[in-house]
Write a protein that holds these residues in place. Structure first.
Motif, PDB file in Angstrom:
ATOM      1  N   LEU A   1     -58.264  21.907  -3.337  1.00 35.44           N
ATOM      2  CA  LEU A   1     -57.116  22.338  -2.547  1.00 35.44           C
ATOM      3  C   LEU A   1     -55.857  22.359  -3.397  1.00 35.44           C
ATOM      4  O   LEU A   1     -55.734  21.582  -4.331  1.00 35.44           O
ATOM      5  N   PRO A   2     -54.886  23.198  -3.104  1.00 38.35           N
ATOM      6  CA  PRO A   2     -54.911  24.215  -2.052  1.00 38.35           C
ATOM      7  C   PRO A   2     -55.787  25.401  -2.462  1.00 38.35           C
ATOM      8  O   PRO A   2     -55.956  25.685  -3.635  1.00 38.35           O
ATOM      9  N   SER A   3     -56.307  26.074  -1.462  1.00 33.50           N
ATOM     10  CA  SER A   3     -57.280  27.134  -1.723  1.00 33.50           C
ATOM     11  C   SER A   3     -56.714  28.533  -1.505  1.00 33.50           C
ATOM     12  O   SER A   3     -57.462  29.489  -1.472  1.00 33.50           O
ATOM     13  N   LEU A   4     -55.407  28.649  -1.364  1.00 34.35           N
ATOM     14  CA  LEU A   4     -54.749  29.941  -1.132  1.00 34.35           C
ATOM     15  C   LEU A   4     -55.211  30.596   0.162  1.00 34.35           C
ATOM     16  O   LEU A   4     -55.260  31.816   0.279  1.00 34.35           O
ATOM     17  N   THR A   5     -55.561  29.773   1.123  1.00 30.50           N
ATOM     18  CA  THR A   5     -55.946  30.276   2.445  1.00 30.50           C
ATOM     19  C   THR A   5     -54.987  29.706   3.481  1.00 30.50           C
ATOM     20  O   THR A   5     -54.236  28.769   3.218  1.00 30.50           O
ATOM     21  N   ARG A   6     -55.038  30.295   4.657  1.00 30.25           N
ATOM     22  CA  ARG A   6     -54.298  29.781   5.802  1.00 30.25           C
ATOM     23  C   ARG A   6     -55.307  29.511   6.915  1.00 30.25           C
ATOM     24  O   ARG A   6     -56.142  30.373   7.228  1.00 30.25           O
TER      25      ARG A   6
ATOM     26  N   LYS B   1     -57.242  34.781   4.150  1.00 30.20           N
ATOM     27  CA  LYS B   1     -56.927  34.816   2.718  1.00 30.20           C
ATOM     28  C   LYS B   1     -56.199  36.135   2.484  1.00 30.20           C
ATOM     29  O   LYS B   1     -56.771  37.205   2.695  1.00 30.20           O
ATOM     30  N   GLY B   2     -54.933  36.011   2.082  1.00 28.47           N
ATOM     31  CA  GLY B   2     -54.106  37.207   2.001  1.00 28.47           C
ATOM     32  C   GLY B   2     -53.948  37.775   3.398  1.00 28.47           C
ATOM     33  O   GLY B   2     -53.665  37.052   4.342  1.00 28.47           O
TER      34      GLY B   2
END
Length: 126
Positions: A63-68, A93-94
């Motif tokens: 983490l962080p994994s660039l996700t929401r 993601k994006g």
């Protein structure tokens, strides 16, 4: 026991804090949303039990994994001296949905604060 509006709001806040902690890579805050003996289980996997094991799991995921992480459509019910919160979930993601599913959270008051006792996650295709 009746589930008050105040308790519902506290529980929704708890899940929001948990999601945003994952998104930021804030392992300590994410782990603190669980009771000391809390468990996390992805369907089909062995449960991860307790703060130490949850910390190791989160750290291993980079983490962080660039996700929401998002959750909604909450359904509250009373269970075993606590409250169950069922929620629909999505990982973004994006601008794309990476994963959808459902999360079942059993929570109880621990020293005056709501904590997750057991969290079960099921992906949309399971």
């Amino acid at each position: 026991m009746s589930i008050s509006t105040e308790d519902r709001l506290h529980l929704m806040q708890l899940l929001a804090v948990q999601s945003q902690a994952l998104d930021r890579g804030d392992v300590a805050t994410w782990v603190d949303t669980f009771a000391a003996d809390g468990a996390l289980q992805d369907m089909g996997d062995t449960p991860v039990l307790g703060h130490r094991a949850l910390t190791i799991l989160a750290q291993s995921r980079g983490l962080p994994s660039l996700t929401r992480h998002w959750s909604g459509s909450f359904i509250f019910s009373e269970v075993d001296g606590g409250i169950r919160i069922a929620a629909e979930t999505a990982v973004l993601k994006g601008n794309k949905v990476q994963e959808t599913g459902q999360c079942i959270n059993d929570a109880r008051l621990v020293d005056g604060a709501w904590k997750i006792i057991r969290q079960q996650r099921r992906r949309g295709n399971e």
